[in-house]
Design an enzyme around this catalytic site. Structure first.
Site, PDB file in Angstrom:
ATOM      1  N   PRO A 168      19.786 -24.526  -9.765  1.00  0.00           N
ATOM      2  CG  PRO A 168      19.446 -26.131  -8.464  1.00  0.00           C
ATOM      3  CD  PRO A 168      18.909 -24.855  -8.438  1.00  0.00           C
ATOM      4  CD  GLU A 169      22.210 -23.444 -15.613  1.00  0.00           C
ATOM      5  OE1 GLU A 169      22.230 -23.704 -16.792  1.00  0.00           O
ATOM      6  OE2 GLU A 169      22.115 -22.220 -15.362  1.00  0.00           O
ATOM      7  CE  LYS A 201      17.301 -26.033 -15.511  1.00  0.00           C
ATOM      8  NZ  LYS A 201      16.487 -24.792 -15.658  1.00  0.00           N
ATOM      9  NE  ARG A 227      14.788 -17.421 -18.177  1.00  0.00           N
ATOM     10  CZ  ARG A 227      14.611 -18.111 -17.113  1.00  0.00           C
ATOM     11  NH1 ARG A 227      15.813 -18.512 -16.320  1.00  0.00           N
ATOM     12  NH2 ARG A 227      13.575 -18.920 -17.156  1.00  0.00           N
TER      13      ARG A 227
END
Ligand SMILES: [Zn+2]
Length: 275
Positions: A2-3, A59, A263
């Protein structure tokens, strides 16, 4: 992971559901969950504390109680659930149960066990807490000047800089792709090659995109917040991330997917300039 927008959504949802509840009982089942205290100490300190306020830095999610700042880092898979009855004790992914004065049970669920909690005596200066020692300023406060100062001597690619929580806190893989697409800068650009205007653009797009994502209650690619009955809708506004092979909205060339420092990275090689 989650950002900031997803963490903000968890926060606002919990705020509606459990604000002013008193924590009557704390049960921690995973001994590494409290990072700066032992399990027993953590449980005893939080018991009988009323939850007064919720906050976020990058975060990290924070609960202010009468005496403490309780900080939670959800990391990969951490989630909160609010139940009206005591949860099934056979669910081995529930690592903490907070029994509330409202008759509700706030449960912390984490399939990967990477999430961590911290408890400190209350402070006015949240950013000074030890758990934030390596955390930079929140995205909402990042200016172009700040970003320029942090990138002018950096040989790293700009996407890695945006993902570095010690520079700007709150941006993860999804929003980094969207920010650089909107700023029309190639994610592989060397950070020190960016000029002041580029940094101003990136800072402005960061705030715009993350704030729009907060409005949309986050992005549901994997369901970070659905545990609380919220489905984020920002995935409908993504323009680069996950759009491999789809037409770029600006130039109609296909969006490309590459691996950058391991990524998945999505960008338009036509519109985004490599510096
Ligand atoms: Zn394009």
């Amino acid at each position: 992971m989650p950002e900031a927008p997803e963490v903000q959504t968890v926060l606002t949802t919990l705020e509606k559901q459990i604000r002013n509840a008193r924590i009557e009982k704390v049960e921690i089942f995973h001994e590494k969950l409290p990072e700066n205290l032992g399990v027993h100490e953590f449980e005893k300190m939080l018991e009988n504390q009323k939850i007064l306020r919720f906050f976020r830095l990058g975060k990290y999610l924070g609960f202010e109680t009468e005496e403490y700042d309780w900080i939670v880092h959800l990391r990969m898979e951490g989630k909160f659930f609010v139940f009206d009855s005591y949860p099934d004790p056979k669910d081995k992914h529930i690592h903490a149960i907070f029994s509330l004065s409202t008759g509700q049970y706030l449960c912390y669920h984490d399939t990967r066990k990477f999430g961590r909690m911290y408890l400190y005596p209350k402070t006015e200066d949240i950013a000074s807490l030890p758990c934030f020692q390596n955390v930079g300023i929140d995205f909402s406060k990042a200016s172009g000047t700040y970003l320029f100062d942090r990138t002018r001597n950096s040989k790293r690619d700009i996407k890695s800089v945006l993902l570095d929580q010690s520079v700007i806190a709150g941006i993860g893989n999804i929003y980094a792709d969207e920010i650089l697409y909107a700023a029309r800068i190639d994610p592989r650009s060397i950070a020190s090659h960016l000029d002041r205007d580029d940094c101003e653009t990136i800072a402005a797009q960061t705030k715009r995109i993350l704030n729009e994502a907060i409005e949309a209650k986050g992005t549901t690619i994997r369901s970070y917040t659905s545990s609380l009955g919220v489905e984020g809708q920002y995935q409908q506004q993504l323009r680069a991330h996950t759009k491999e092979g789809k037409e770029c909205e600006q130039c109609h060339q296909p969006i490309q997917k590459i691996k950058l420092k391991g990524r998945s990275t999505y960008f338009c090689p036509e519109c985004q300039v490599r510096k």
